[in-house]
Motif scaffolding. Structure first.
Motif, mmCIF file in Angstrom:
data_model
loop_
_atom_site.group_PDB
_atom_site.id
_atom_site.type_symbol
_atom_site.label_atom_id
_atom_site.label_comp_id
_atom_site.label_asym_id
_atom_site.label_seq_id
_atom_site.Cartn_x
_atom_site.Cartn_y
_atom_site.Cartn_z
ATOM 1 N N LYS A 115 1.026 -0.526 -0.217
ATOM 2 C CA LYS A 115 -0.418 -0.022 -0.035
ATOM 3 C C LYS A 115 0.992 1.757 0.081
ATOM 4 C CE LYS A 115 -4.193 2.449 2.205
ATOM 5 N NZ LYS A 115 -3.531 3.608 2.112
ATOM 6 N N GLU A 128 2.450 1.825 -3.142
ATOM 7 C CA GLU A 128 0.775 2.355 -4.427
ATOM 8 C C GLU A 128 0.781 3.928 -4.577
ATOM 9 O OE1 GLU A 128 -1.420 1.781 -7.263
ATOM 10 O OE2 GLU A 128 -0.411 0.440 -6.907
ATOM 11 N N ARG A 175 4.151 5.019 -5.394
ATOM 12 C CA ARG A 175 3.703 5.195 -7.075
ATOM 13 C C ARG A 175 2.469 6.660 -7.806
ATOM 14 N NH1 ARG A 175 0.361 3.393 -10.743
ATOM 15 N NH2 ARG A 175 -0.345 2.282 -9.127
ATOM 16 N N LYS A 176 1.058 6.508 -7.190
ATOM 17 C CA LYS A 176 0.608 7.695 -7.202
ATOM 18 C C LYS A 176 0.656 8.275 -7.048
ATOM 19 C CE LYS A 176 -4.682 8.403 -6.539
ATOM 20 N NZ LYS A 176 -4.183 9.225 -6.839
#
Length: 365
Positions: A135, A138, A141-142
């Protein structure tokens, strides 16, 4: 053979049994306690206490306290009844051996279940930690993708603004040229009217002088004759090109050999100053500015010339590697060329530089 301990004391209630066992001078570290629902053993060499309990106990909730040369047990009964004795009497050795083996098997099974429970809990913890890490990655990366998208939108807006500015400048320049041309045409027309008026005045003067006498007419008739004025030339511009020279003197007055030697020495000195970046040898002064190179790379990116844009950003980074926007723009070029690893690497560098800038600006965060 161990010595059996018989000088112990115990008391009971309907729900619990309290057992006190002397250690007889043995160290606490050498005491081994084993307890199941029907069997109790305390081994402290060379002594041994063993009891085959009168009724089952709750061995999970029962307690033992070792200290002050005494072992104190608090055994909770499964059924609230009074026992006739602490240990069952009148059983043979085979029954006692079976009870011992059954107790050992129960203890082993319980230990196995506890080990499996710990392993399952550890696996759950590892799974949870992995999910948390995924998480976090992620989200990171977002965040990078959002930053890249924001930079792309910003670059697009800047490009659109620059194009709009260029268009308005061209329109303004065109209007200025048209106004200047109209002013010149108006000025030429006024000059033509003045010349025509002056010619008419001379013609009238010559006619007046002709009425005064024939002699005067013979003398001034040719002088004040109406003159046909030619039309003015069309407006144009002549372009003149000069050969660029470093020295202000004319070529015929200069010493070419001495000048070339001096220029050669200056170039060698410049190369010695820029040994760390050989690409700067033949660049102009404005091309050595990272901001100029960044704008150049943005223009090349807008024309989809991604390789040339990468070269511009590479040179700008060599001049100044502390500008995060250079890395983000180069990452956008790599992304267009499907160089995903390089795009991620440049985005990560830009993120680290911006994070460092934030720490320098807000050190308490």
């Amino acid at each position: 053979m161990p010595l059996q301990v018989s000088d112990y004391s115990w008391r009971q209630t309907k729900t619990a049994v309290f057992l006190s066992l002397p250690l007889k001078g043995v160290s606490v570290r050498d005491t081994d306690v084993f307890c199941t629902e029907n069997y109790l053993k305390v081994n402290f060499p060379p002594f041994l206490f063993e009891a085959f309990l009168y009724a089952p106990i709750d061995d999970e909730n029962s307690k033992v306290k070792i200290g002050n040369d005494t072992v104190v047990f608090t055994l909770y009964k499964k059924e609230a009844v009074m026992w006739e004795s602490l240990s069952v009497t009148g059983i043979d050795k085979e029954v006692m051996q079976r009870i011992r083996e059954k107790s050992i098997l129960q203890a082993q099974e319980r230990a196995k279940e506890a080990t499996e429970a710990k392993a399952a809990a550890r696996r759950e913890d590892q799974k949870y930690a992995l999910n948390v890490m995924m998480k976090i990655e992620e989200d990171e990366r977002k965040k990078i993708e959002d930053m890249k998208e924001n930079e792309r939108i910003k670059a697009t807006k800047e490009l659109e603004t620059w194009k709009e500015y260029q268009r308005k400048a061209e329109e303004q320049k065109k209007i200025w040229r048209e106004d200047k041309l109209r002013q010149k045409e108006k000025q030429i027309e006024e000059e033509r009217k003045k010349l025509k008026h002056k010619s008419l005045t001379r013609s009238l003067t010559s006619r007046n002088l002709a009425t005064k006498g024939n002699n005067s007419e013979n003398i001034f008739s040719e002088k004040f004759k109406e003159v046909n004025i030619p039309a003015p030339r069309s407006v144009g511009s002549i372009k003149i090109k000069f050969t660029p020279r470093v020295f202000p003197t004319a070529l015929r007055e200069s010493q070419v050999a001495e000048e070339e030697e001096w220029l050669h020495k200056q170039a060698e000195a410049q190369r010695a100053m820029n040994t760390d970046i050989p690409e700067l040898y033949d660049l102009k002064e404005e091309e050595k500015n990272p901001e100029w190179l960044k704008d150049k790379g943005n223009k090349l990116f807008a024309t989809e010339n991604y390789l040339a844009a990468i070269n511009a950003f590479n040179l700008a980074i060599k001049l100044n590697n502390k500008i995060p926007l250079l890395y983000l723009n180069r990452a956008a070029c790599h992304l267009k060329l499907k160089n995903l690893h390089k795009a991620i690497e440049d985005s990560s560098k830009a993120y680290r530089i911006m994070k460092l800038h934030l720490r320098l600006i807000h050190p308490t965060r």
